[in-house]
Design an enzyme around this catalytic site. Structure first.
Site, mmCIF file in Angstrom:
data_model
loop_
_atom_site.group_PDB
_atom_site.id
_atom_site.type_symbol
_atom_site.label_atom_id
_atom_site.label_comp_id
_atom_site.label_asym_id
_atom_site.label_seq_id
_atom_site.Cartn_x
_atom_site.Cartn_y
_atom_site.Cartn_z
ATOM 1 N N LEU A 348 0.849 -1.247 0.033
ATOM 2 C CA LEU A 348 0.152 -0.083 0.060
ATOM 3 C C LEU A 348 0.986 1.253 -0.042
ATOM 4 C CD1 LEU A 348 -2.521 -1.145 2.635
ATOM 5 C CD2 LEU A 348 -2.477 -1.560 0.024
ATOM 6 N N ASP A 349 0.934 1.760 -0.939
ATOM 7 C CA ASP A 349 1.942 3.115 -1.279
ATOM 8 C C ASP A 349 1.322 4.399 -0.550
ATOM 9 O OD1 ASP A 349 4.082 4.584 -2.638
ATOM 10 O OD2 ASP A 349 2.495 5.520 -3.499
#
Length: 359
Positions: A348-349
């Site tokens: 999850l950036d």
């Protein structure tokens, strides 16, 4: 003197106007009649608590020491300021705001802690949705997510039953075009190179964003469900996932200005016209913490005129509004799509910047 803070002056100096605290006019000092032969005394001794005792002839009366003595003109005694300076007030105001934010965050943590871990997964999901969006909307969003789970489960072509990844795994992180040859797409060349030279060295390959993009080395995505044609195709991604555990980035905080969602926003098309965070350009955003020095708000011309959108990282990376549950549902769908395409792990950036609340 009676002292009231000049809010306009504080705002010009970069401090947010304060609502939670006010400064009231100071009361007139209480004078007491001293016994014969005694005179008022005053000391500049600073106590451990940072206050100065004020002697009126009977017992000390303490007040917080906010401002220091200032030297007067030559030949005249030092003058004492009549009240705290604007900078001192701003510091006090900021402390009060941060204290309230800490209390609110602690209250939210308690509410999340009230969700029993023994609940079934769907019930825990529904409780978290109620925490985010309220009870009336939670059931609707939960039904949407459950439909997505069923749909993707029916469409998947293989199921992995072996062990989960752990601290024993070694992960290679690479861009899709790190290894190139003129005979085949870069993703295919990467797979060939890894199998020939590094097959036993790594158990997982994390390919950094391989989607169509406009800036930031792939982290400004124009299409979340496509592979950049310059790198290869989903078939190349699938073949890599057959030889190695595959990790894929979910760039879920923002999208490119060239993304079709932004085009729909410009023309007021549902549902994407509500996917972004729109603010008045006069909004005080000086307290927002982020790892960039570029302007937080970026202008974009729409059919309704010039609008300003929240852009944490750059003018080309427009933040998505997770206060709208449609955005959450959209990215759950995208994440499940990546899993069907072979992802064993999804990164999850910029997830720490996902939820925005001014103040």
């Amino acid at each position: 003197r009676n002292y009231q803070p000049n809010k306009r002056h504080l705002s010009k100096r970069g401090f947010a106007p304060f609502r939670a605290a006010t400064v009231t006019p100071t009361q007139k000092p209480i004078t007491r009649k001293l016994p014969p032969g005694r005179s008022p005394k005053r000391t500049n001794q600073v106590q451990k608590n940072g206050a100065r005792p004020e002697m009126d002839g009977t017992k000390p009366r303490f007040r917080p020491h906010l401002s220091s003595d200032r030297a007067g003109p030559p030949g005249q005694p030092a003058m004492r300021s009549s009240g705290p300076s604007g900078a001192e007030l701003a510091v006090l105001f900021r402390i009060a705001i941060e204290t309230r934010q800490t209390m609110d965050a602690a209250d939210q943590d308690r509410r999340l802690a009230d969700i029993p871990s023994q609940l079934p997964a769907r019930d825990r999901m529904r409780a978290r949705l109620a925490f985010l969006y309220g009870e009336p909307r939670a059931d609707q969003v939960a039904r949407q997510i459950n439909r997505l789970l069923k749909t993707h489960a029916q469409l998947r072509t293989r199921v992995r039953e072996d062990r989960l990844w752990s601290q024993d795994d070694v992960v290679l992180i690479t861009y899709g075009d790190s290894i190139q040859s003129p005979a085949e797409p870069p993703l295919a060349t990467l797979r060939t190179f890894l199998n020939q030279h590094l097959g036993e060295a790594f158990s997982m390959v994390h390919i950094l964003p391989f989607f169509p993009w406009s800036s930031d080395d792939g982290f400004s995505v124009t299409d979340f469900r496509a592979v950049d044609a310059k790198l290869g195709s989903w078939q190349d991604i699938r073949k890599l996932s057959e030889d190695f555990d595959l990790a894929i980035d979910l760039v879920l905080n923002h999208c490119s200005r060239e993304n079709l969602w932004v085009v729909d926003y410009i023309f007021g098309e549902e549902p994407a016209c509500h996917y972004f965070i729109e603010l008045d350009p006069s909004t005080n955003v000086s307290m927002v913490t982020r790892p960039r020095s570029t302007p937080l708000l970026s202008g974009i011309r729409t059919q309704q005129g010039l609008r300003h959108l929240w852009t944490t990282f750059s003018n080309d990376q427009i933040d998505l509004n997770y206060a709208n549950p449609d955005v959450l549902v959209e990215f759950i769908d995208i994440m499940l799509y990546y899993l069907r395409r072979g992802a064993r792990m999804v990164r999850l950036d910029a997830v720490a910047y996902l939820w925005k609340e001014l103040g």
